[in-house]
Scaffold this motif. Structure first.
Motif, PDB file in Angstrom:
ATOM      1  N   ASN A 157     -33.219 -12.803 -34.876  1.00 39.45           N
ATOM      2  CA  ASN A 157     -32.277 -13.780 -35.448  1.00 39.45           C
ATOM      3  C   ASN A 157     -30.967 -13.061 -35.743  1.00 39.45           C
ATOM      4  O   ASN A 157     -30.861 -11.854 -35.544  1.00 39.45           O
ATOM      5  N   ILE A 185     -24.309 -16.082 -47.277  1.00 42.62           N
ATOM      6  CA  ILE A 185     -24.338 -17.183 -46.318  1.00 42.62           C
ATOM      7  C   ILE A 185     -25.339 -18.241 -46.763  1.00 42.62           C
ATOM      8  O   ILE A 185     -25.270 -19.392 -46.389  1.00 42.62           O
ATOM      9  N   PHE A 189     -29.077 -14.297 -47.159  1.00 42.91           N
ATOM     10  CA  PHE A 189     -28.245 -13.391 -46.367  1.00 42.91           C
ATOM     11  C   PHE A 189     -26.955 -13.103 -47.124  1.00 42.91           C
ATOM     12  O   PHE A 189     -26.051 -13.926 -47.156  1.00 42.91           O
ATOM     13  N   VAL A 230     -16.615 -10.967 -41.234  1.00 40.46           N
ATOM     14  CA  VAL A 230     -17.663 -11.970 -41.395  1.00 40.46           C
ATOM     15  C   VAL A 230     -17.010 -13.337 -41.409  1.00 40.46           C
ATOM     16  O   VAL A 230     -16.105 -13.586 -42.207  1.00 40.46           O
ATOM     17  N   HIS A 231     -17.453 -14.190 -40.523  1.00 37.59           N
ATOM     18  CA  HIS A 231     -16.899 -15.534 -40.470  1.00 37.59           C
ATOM     19  C   HIS A 231     -17.356 -16.292 -41.713  1.00 37.59           C
ATOM     20  O   HIS A 231     -18.557 -16.390 -41.975  1.00 37.59           O
ATOM     21  N   ASP A 263     -19.223 -10.662 -37.187  1.00 38.16           N
ATOM     22  CA  ASP A 263     -20.356 -11.564 -37.445  1.00 38.16           C
ATOM     23  C   ASP A 263     -19.828 -12.994 -37.438  1.00 38.16           C
ATOM     24  O   ASP A 263     -19.253 -13.463 -38.414  1.00 38.16           O
ATOM     25  N   GLY A 265     -21.637 -15.701 -37.176  1.00 39.09           N
ATOM     26  CA  GLY A 265     -22.557 -16.674 -37.787  1.00 39.09           C
ATOM     27  C   GLY A 265     -23.084 -17.636 -36.744  1.00 39.09           C
ATOM     28  O   GLY A 265     -23.971 -17.298 -35.972  1.00 39.09           O
ATOM     29  N   ASP A 299     -29.741 -20.510 -32.754  1.00 41.81           N
ATOM     30  CA  ASP A 299     -30.179 -21.873 -33.101  1.00 41.81           C
ATOM     31  C   ASP A 299     -29.195 -22.636 -33.991  1.00 41.81           C
ATOM     32  O   ASP A 299     -29.555 -23.597 -34.642  1.00 41.81           O
ATOM     33  N   ALA A 307     -32.754 -17.073 -32.584  1.00 41.67           N
ATOM     34  CA  ALA A 307     -32.476 -15.791 -31.944  1.00 41.67           C
ATOM     35  C   ALA A 307     -31.215 -15.226 -32.568  1.00 41.67           C
ATOM     36  O   ALA A 307     -30.455 -15.945 -33.208  1.00 41.67           O
ATOM     37  N   GLY A 395     -24.075 -23.419 -41.489  1.00 38.42           N
ATOM     38  CA  GLY A 395     -23.115 -22.340 -41.645  1.00 38.42           C
ATOM     39  C   GLY A 395     -22.093 -22.315 -40.537  1.00 38.42           C
ATOM     40  O   GLY A 395     -21.674 -21.270 -40.088  1.00 38.42           O
TER      41      GLY A 395
HETATM   42  C1  PLP Z   1     -26.251 -18.066 -40.383  1.00 33.77           C
HETATM   43  C2  PLP Z   1     -25.523 -16.782 -40.532  1.00 33.77           C
HETATM   44  C3  PLP Z   1     -26.199 -15.561 -40.508  1.00 33.77           C
HETATM   45  C4  PLP Z   1     -27.702 -15.482 -40.388  1.00 33.77           C
HETATM   46  O1  PLP Z   1     -28.137 -15.928 -39.142  1.00 33.77           O
HETATM   47  P1  PLP Z   1     -29.692 -16.255 -38.886  1.00 33.77           P
HETATM   48  O2  PLP Z   1     -29.752 -16.632 -37.445  1.00 33.77           O
HETATM   49  O3  PLP Z   1     -30.039 -17.361 -39.815  1.00 33.77           O
HETATM   50  O4  PLP Z   1     -30.450 -15.020 -39.179  1.00 33.77           O
HETATM   51  C5  PLP Z   1     -25.467 -14.393 -40.626  1.00 33.77           C
HETATM   52  N1  PLP Z   1     -24.130 -14.428 -40.759  1.00 33.77           N
HETATM   53  C6  PLP Z   1     -23.424 -15.592 -40.788  1.00 33.77           C
HETATM   54  C7  PLP Z   1     -21.934 -15.555 -40.952  1.00 33.77           C
HETATM   55  C8  PLP Z   1     -24.107 -16.812 -40.677  1.00 33.77           C
HETATM   56  O5  PLP Z   1     -23.450 -17.970 -40.706  1.00 33.77           O
END
Ligand code: PLP
Length: 463
Positions: A157, A185, A189, A230-231, A263, A265, A299, A307, A395
């Motif tokens: 993931n 997030i 996370f 990080v978005h 990242d 997301g 997903d 994933a 997210g």
């Molecule tokens: C959703 C998200 C994650 C985590 O992703 P998963 O697929 O749920 O493990 C990490 N970083 C950001 C910015 C996200 O939006």
């Protein structure tokens, strides 16, 4: 004092009236179940139920009859043969709903997953040469073609993708993050926590609302391993703000020989503004801007199975592939097959026709209105069609919503409960005492089921 004594007395007799395991086993209903389920399994369920009954009696409850105990045991045993997690219909108005399993999959993805699950497959086997292969070959070239990246990797993931990236590139080193991006997030996370787990040291720069390129530059020292962006996928800072673009970060990074990790997301391949949504940054844009590695989920807006996808420069991706954690967070054959089939939809320019989350996003409001009207008609006089908004969710696009038409049922709380208790539960949204149902997040193939449910449950509740 006397009432306590009295209750204790009642409780003691209640315990004595509790049936024995053998008595429950001899019950007609359990005799029937004995034909298809092992004796030990039934005994285990009976013991559990009797323990629970004893706890309820101790708390002041009544002693259950043999019939009642047998019935409860039957329900628990029969539940074994039902799917869990089980299918539900999402009328909540949130397209990527993490609690409801995020993205529903395309027919092609489901077929690919079924085929991979049903037998053996060439997961890590090169058919051509008859030698050992790599599971990554099934998707790497597709991701590169789609995004322009030099190399790619899929893992369990996105959380594990980010963790792997930080561990492989920045363990015992420093990673610079804007203070406005050291965020949570949701679902556990948190950027600072993931950083700590990876063994990288978080160096925060700037302020919550304003960070400038110079802030990053000043923080760079020989210990710096990467800059992380990080978005801000589920919130927005408004008013007096300043953030550094990815392009600017890449310039700072290149000057000092430091990679920029992005990242994203959700991750997105299509231009969301085509559908009247705010622009979600695309993976292609991040690669073009020069990100060393881009991380995103399979997903969320990609619309595939769970994933984490990593795309970027070959030298960096190779370091991740070789890291021991890559083995611990690798993707399984079934989801790999589904992810590949999903990615192919983008390459064939058919994502909007085939991938359910994009079908939902792209449905014109006029079409939603027609469906809402037929739903309202089925639900009877108390239902009406009103304007509303569908949230993209998961997210992505913090301000992202699409115009929709909702079925509103005043005093619909009991109807909401009834719809949820169905064999295929229908999940709506209850606001105060109003039930709201959004056809946009329901697959058109499911409409017939919703109509039947609304007719039946509304009629039952009406009289
Ligand atoms: C959703 C998200 C994650 C985590 O992703 P998963 O697929 O749920 O493990 C990490 N970083 C950001 C910015 C996200 O939006």
């Amino acid at each position: 004092m006397s009432s306590t004594c009295c209750r204790m007395f009642v409780n003691m007799t209640s315990f004595r009236h509790l049936p024995s395991v053998d008595r429950v086993l001899a019950h007609k209903r359990l005799k029937e179940l004995g034909q298809s389920y092992p004796h030990d399994l039934l005994v285990g369920f009976i013991r559990e139920e009797l323990t629970a009954a004893r706890r309820r009696i101790a708390a002041g409850g009544d002693c259950p009859s043999v019939d009642a105990v047998a019935e409860k045991v039957c329900q628990s045993v029969l539940a074994l043969d039902k799917f869990s997690p089980r299918r539900v219909i999402n009328a909540s108005g949130v397209i990527i709903h993490t609690n409801l399993g995020r993205a529903p999959l395309s027919e092609e993805a489901i077929a690919a997953m079924k085929s991979a699950a049903a037998g053996y497959c060439d997961l890590e086997y090169d058919i051509e040469s008859g030698e050992r292969g790599s599971r990554n070959v099934h998707i790497e070239s597709l991701i590169c073609r789609l995004t322009g990246a030099g190399a790619a990797l899929a893992v369990n993931n996105n959380a594990s993708a980010v963790l792997l990236g930080l561990m492989a590139l920045a363990r015992r080193k420093e990673v610079i993050v804007s203070r406005g991006q050291a965020v949570e997030i949701g679902g556990g996370f948190r950027v600072p926590d993931v950083m700590r787990q990876s063994g990288a040291k978080l160096v925060e720069v700037g302020t919550t609302n304003c960070t400038y390129a110079a802030d990053y530059e000043q923080a760079i020292n020989p210990q710096t391993a990467a800059i992380l962006r990080v978005h801000s996928s589920n919130f927005r800072v408004v008013g007096f703000t300043s953030t550094v673009t990815l392009g600017e970060l890449v310039m700072v990074g290149r000057k000092h020989g430091i990679p920029v990790l992005d990242d994203l997301g959700s991750g997105c391949f299509l231009d969301t503004s085509r559908f009247g949504l705010e622009r979600e940054p695309t993976v292609q844009e991040s690669i073009t801007a020069g990100a060393g590695l881009v991380f995103f989920s399979g997903d969320k807006l990609v619309g595939g199975p769970q994933a984490g996808i990593i795309a970027g420069e070959k030298a960096l991706v190779d370091r991740l592939k070789k890291h021991p954690l890559a083995r611990a967070v690798r993707i399984d054959k079934v989801r790999l097959a589904g992810l590949r089939a999903t990615l192919v939809h983008y390459l064939k320019n058919e994502a909007v026709l085939k991938i359910p989350v994009w079908r939902m996003i792209a449905t014109p409001v006029g079409e939603i209105e027609k469906r809402a009207e037929s739903w309202a008609k089925a639900a009877g006089k108390s239902a009406l069609v009103v304007d509303g908004e569908t949230v993209v969710g998961g997210g992505s696009l913090p301000g992202g919503s699409l115009p929709t038409r909702l079925v509103l049922i005043h005093g619909g709380k009991r109807l909401a409960d009834a719809l949820r208790q169905r064999s295929v539960p229908i999940i709506g949204r209850v606001e105060r005492d109003r039930l709201l149902l959004d056809p946009r997040t329901v697959l058109p193939e499911e409409d017939e089921m919703v109509l039947k449910a609304l007719r039946a449950d509304a009629a039952t509740l009406a009289g």
